[in-house]
Design a protein around this motif. Sequence first.
Motif, PDB file in Angstrom:
ATOM      1  N   GLU A 103     -43.702 -36.271  -3.284  1.00 31.29           N
ATOM      2  CA  GLU A 103     -44.367 -35.001  -3.577  1.00 31.29           C
ATOM      3  C   GLU A 103     -45.814 -35.240  -4.046  1.00 31.29           C
ATOM      4  O   GLU A 103     -46.744 -34.553  -3.632  1.00 31.29           O
ATOM      5  N   PRO A 122     -44.507 -35.802   5.896  1.00 33.48           N
ATOM      6  CA  PRO A 122     -44.330 -34.367   6.173  1.00 33.48           C
ATOM      7  C   PRO A 122     -42.857 -33.999   6.362  1.00 33.48           C
ATOM      8  O   PRO A 122     -42.405 -32.947   5.897  1.00 33.48           O
ATOM      9  N   MET A 126     -40.840 -34.135   3.027  1.00 27.11           N
ATOM     10  CA  MET A 126     -41.055 -32.999   2.128  1.00 27.11           C
ATOM     11  C   MET A 126     -39.885 -32.011   2.224  1.00 27.11           C
ATOM     12  O   MET A 126     -39.614 -31.258   1.300  1.00 27.11           O
ATOM     13  N   HIS A 127     -39.175 -32.029   3.351  1.00 27.33           N
ATOM     14  CA  HIS A 127     -37.985 -31.177   3.479  1.00 27.33           C
ATOM     15  C   HIS A 127     -36.955 -31.553   2.413  1.00 27.33           C
ATOM     16  O   HIS A 127     -36.355 -30.672   1.779  1.00 27.33           O
ATOM     17  N   HIS A 173     -37.938 -30.241  -0.860  1.00 31.01           N
ATOM     18  CA  HIS A 173     -37.582 -28.822  -0.994  1.00 31.01           C
ATOM     19  C   HIS A 173     -36.074 -28.646  -1.223  1.00 31.01           C
ATOM     20  O   HIS A 173     -35.655 -27.761  -1.956  1.00 31.01           O
ATOM     21  N   ASP A 192     -41.515 -19.525   3.405  1.00 30.15           N
ATOM     22  CA  ASP A 192     -42.884 -20.024   3.271  1.00 30.15           C
ATOM     23  C   ASP A 192     -43.175 -20.961   4.466  1.00 30.15           C
ATOM     24  O   ASP A 192     -42.391 -21.867   4.741  1.00 30.15           O
ATOM     25  N   PRO A 193     -44.285 -20.747   5.191  1.00 33.03           N
ATOM     26  CA  PRO A 193     -44.592 -21.596   6.361  1.00 33.03           C
ATOM     27  C   PRO A 193     -44.558 -23.092   6.035  1.00 33.03           C
ATOM     28  O   PRO A 193     -44.156 -23.906   6.862  1.00 33.03           O
ATOM     29  N   LYS A 194     -44.937 -23.425   4.802  1.00 30.88           N
ATOM     30  CA  LYS A 194     -44.949 -24.838   4.400  1.00 30.88           C
ATOM     31  C   LYS A 194     -43.508 -25.400   4.406  1.00 30.88           C
ATOM     32  O   LYS A 194     -43.272 -26.520   4.842  1.00 30.88           O
ATOM     33  N   VAL A 195     -42.552 -24.582   3.973  1.00 29.28           N
ATOM     34  CA  VAL A 195     -41.141 -25.004   3.945  1.00 29.28           C
ATOM     35  C   VAL A 195     -40.620 -25.135   5.380  1.00 29.28           C
ATOM     36  O   VAL A 195     -39.926 -26.091   5.737  1.00 29.28           O
ATOM     37  N   ARG A 198     -42.407 -25.669   8.110  1.00 27.53           N
ATOM     38  CA  ARG A 198     -43.065 -26.820   8.765  1.00 27.53           C
ATOM     39  C   ARG A 198     -42.346 -28.122   8.395  1.00 27.53           C
ATOM     40  O   ARG A 198     -42.065 -28.954   9.250  1.00 27.53           O
ATOM     41  N   ALA A 199     -42.027 -28.277   7.093  1.00 25.64           N
ATOM     42  CA  ALA A 199     -41.358 -29.510   6.644  1.00 25.64           C
ATOM     43  C   ALA A 199     -39.951 -29.596   7.250  1.00 25.64           C
ATOM     44  O   ALA A 199     -39.509 -30.669   7.665  1.00 25.64           O
TER      45      ALA A 199
END
Length: 453
Positions: A152, A219, A222-223, A226, A253-256, A258-259
């Motif tokens: 992170e 990247p 990061m999943h 989360h 959330d697009p970030k979530v 994407r991951a």
Amino acid sequence: MEVFKYHIYLCAQPKPEWALSCAGCGAEQTLAELRSQVSKSGLDSEVQITTCGCLGLCEKGPNLVIYPEGVWYCGVTSDKVAELVASHLKAGKPVDGFARTDLAGMKREIIEHLLKVKARKEYMDRSGMLPEGVNNLMRGFMESRIMLSAIELDIFSAIGPGSSAKQVAKRIKADPRGTETILNALAALKLLSKTGDRFHNTPVTARDLVADSPDCGRPAMMHTVHLWHRWSTLTEAVKKGTAVELVEMKKRDPKVTRAFIAAMHKNAWFSAPLVVSAIDLNGVNTLLDLGGGSGAYAIAFARKKPNLKITVFDLPNVIPLTRKYIAQAGLERVIKTQAGDLLKDQPGKGSDLIFASAICHMLSPRENISLFKRVRKSLNAHGRIVIQDFILQRDKISPRFAAVFALNMLVNTKAGGTYSGKEYLDWLEKAGFAQAKIQSLPGPTSLVIAKKK
Ligand SMILES: C[S@@+](CC[C@H](N)C(=O)[O-])C[C@H]1O[C@@H](n2cnc3c(N)ncnc32)[C@H](O)[C@@H]1O
Ligand code: FES
């Protein structure tokens, strides 16, 4: 009879925290030094080195025995290796004052040690201490959390070719004391190395976790970062029988997202060609990859059969990511995409094969039957459905990964889970499929294949 001139057995046995052991006394460093010195001395073809279990002199480790003579050495720390190699292995002369010669004394020490360990175990048992394995299971989250926080905070990128804790703290905009503490722990976990006050990436972290490495998996990892937050709701989810405070996938959330898709891609990139090679594509001209995510499987199908008409179906917020991955593979003209909702749409009309990888575990039994009924209508006569998932045995406790993954679905979905092969076969029959069978794959997943009746 020895195959090599010398055969060294070096004890590398790890032991519980409360016990002294060769591993705890630096057997790993001794092994590395031994390998290096043997090589440097040109003895690779004469000396075989094998790590072994406990030799019974744990308080004096690292210990090793050299055959054919059967000479024992205790306390072989890495600084003692050069002399041992030069004298015993090169000159054929056991090291004076270091090679153990008091065999009767050694035997006594081993027996005394065994009795001591036995008494200690009995005492621990009587005093109600948790067995080591159970205790480790309970505390396993600590080491996992260290790695997740390092990912992170992008610590591995911040270390670059080697940095002090202060430099890393500045780059990641964190407190120097906190940073030094986590760096030391990462070094203890062997995710970093430390020389003086400088920290370095290991070959693994340099390849997989540093941002400018072409293989950087951060990247995708990061999943898992989360997922930690979802897993922290497990107790509540068990009480309620469903995920708590769940945000629908299409609204995440697009970030979530994407991951999540990056993680699916990373997993599938390796396994897709293997899985696809196990699927018979004879007579298949049109294929739907249902919930195809990054399109990694669609890409593997297109590479296996270049004239196949392939469509990837996924949520509207995922399809732009799918297109990006397909374009990276240079297949944007070959693979079509379609946005929709597999819980209510009927995608893939006119398909010969519908492939659903890692979809059914997101859904409840009822949703799976409904999905199978809908996609059955889309299939051409004699069309097939091929499902890939983590499939449980009837007892639902094995394979272990599938049983644990069921909880990932408990905390992440309304009613998903992992299911037994029998459940899949029953649902497919109810949905109008025939000849359903399970096909094992190497790895944690299996295929379920069935024909439209
Ligand atoms: C676990 S991933 C599997 C991705 C891909 N099949 C693979 O094996 O790598 C589940 C996929 O289903 C998609 N998905 C989830 N709910 C969906 C829905 N209601 N409609 C369409 N796609 C959905 C997700 O966006 C994601 O791409
Ligand atoms: S742990 Fe090495 S001798 Fe026991």
